[in-house]
Design a protein around this motif. Structure first.
Motif: not given
Length: 296
Positions: A78-80, A120-121, A150-152
């Motif tokens: 997720i970070h990358v 992400h997936a 990770a989201g809004p």
């Protein structure tokens, strides 16, 4: 014998590279460049702070190394992905990341976007796989917590606030909220992942959550100082970007000395949150001190 911080960072970096090497084997078909782009971004370089936080927290509860490694790899994926997208011309338009060309410079914009999408997936694919943990309730809690981070209401929400900061004057409270979302959410999710793997109930996570909250803010203040005062050759990326963009930061709002003092106070608070743990939490304490000393 517990590892020193430097040894732990090196050990975790090697483990994360090994995980990505296995997960991102290059196929012999037209997707090859997509995999090469993901490998370019994910393997080699970076502090690996978030994976280290997963390991350090999970080790408090004697979690199996392979379980920790898979959860840590998901956090790093997720970070990358966020770095790949953050570097795009439509966002920060950066040429260098982790001491090498950004993905869109090394390949092209379309490949960079898809590489970020795939990482992400991949993060959620890894967490949902029974290889990460035998208990499906642990796996779904890992997925849910990372999705929120990770989201809004987490990283992506903080990123859009960061874009707005280029044209809007933010006060200290708004900058703090921005950074709690953009940077702090994934740091908190890393600590939370270790606790989830250890089956620590939510009511038992108060101290760890306080540690992660204060660590995330201290990390961002240190990042603001590094952006203003650091060496680009050492950092491996372009610096002075916030000043050029006219963004309000902890540094611009507090000044260098007050910002440093605030970061030191936050690190002390983070360490104090670990009072119920003994020497088994020394690596977490060392990580907190490290955020003030890093040069990249």
């Amino acid at each position: 014998m517990p590892l020193t911080l430097d040894a732990a960072l090196a050990d975790v970096a090697a483990e994360i590279d090994r995980q990505f090497d296995q997960l991102l084997a290059i196929p012999d078909d037209p997707r090859a460049d997509l995999y090469r782009a993901m490998r370019h971004a994910a393997i080699g370089g970076g502090k690996r702070l978030r994976p280290l936080l997963v390991f350090a927290t999970a080790n408090l509860f004697d979690v199996a190394r392979e379980c920790s490694a898979r959860a840590a790899t998901a956090l790093e994926a997720i970070h990358v992905y966020s770095l790949i997208h953050d570097d795009l011309p439509s966002m920060d338009n950066d040429d260098m990341r982790r001491g090498k060309p950004t993905v869109h410079k090394m390949f092209d914009e379309a490949t960079a976007i898809l590489a970020g999408d795939c990482l992400h997936a991949l993060a959620f694919e890894v967490l949902a796989d029974p290889a990460t943990h035998a208990d499906p309730f642990v796996r779904i809690e890992l997925v849910l917590d990372l999705a929120r981070a990770a989201g809004p209401n987490g990283m992506a929400g903080g990123q859009i606030m960061d874009i707005e900061a280029e044209t809007t004057r933010f006060d200290l409270n708004t900058v703090t909220r921005l950074q709690q979302m953009k940077t702090g959410a994934l740091i908190s999710a890393s600590v939370e992942a270790g606790a989830i793997l250890g089956r620590l109930p939510p009511e038992g996570r108060v101290g760890l959550r306080g540690y992660a909250h204060d660590l995330g803010l201290a990390f961002q203040i240190a990042d603001d100082l590094l952006d203003a005062e650091g060496d680009e050759a050492v950092a491996g990326k372009k610096l002075r970007k916030d000043e050029v963009a006219g963004k309000e930061t902890f540094l611009s709002l507090l000044g260098p000395e007050r910002a440093r003092e605030q970061a030191r106070m936050l690190v002390d608070q983070a360490i104090a949150h670990l009072h119920s743990y003994g020497k088994e939490a020394d690596l977490l304490r060392d990580i907190a001190r490290f955020v003030l000393e890093r040069d990249r």
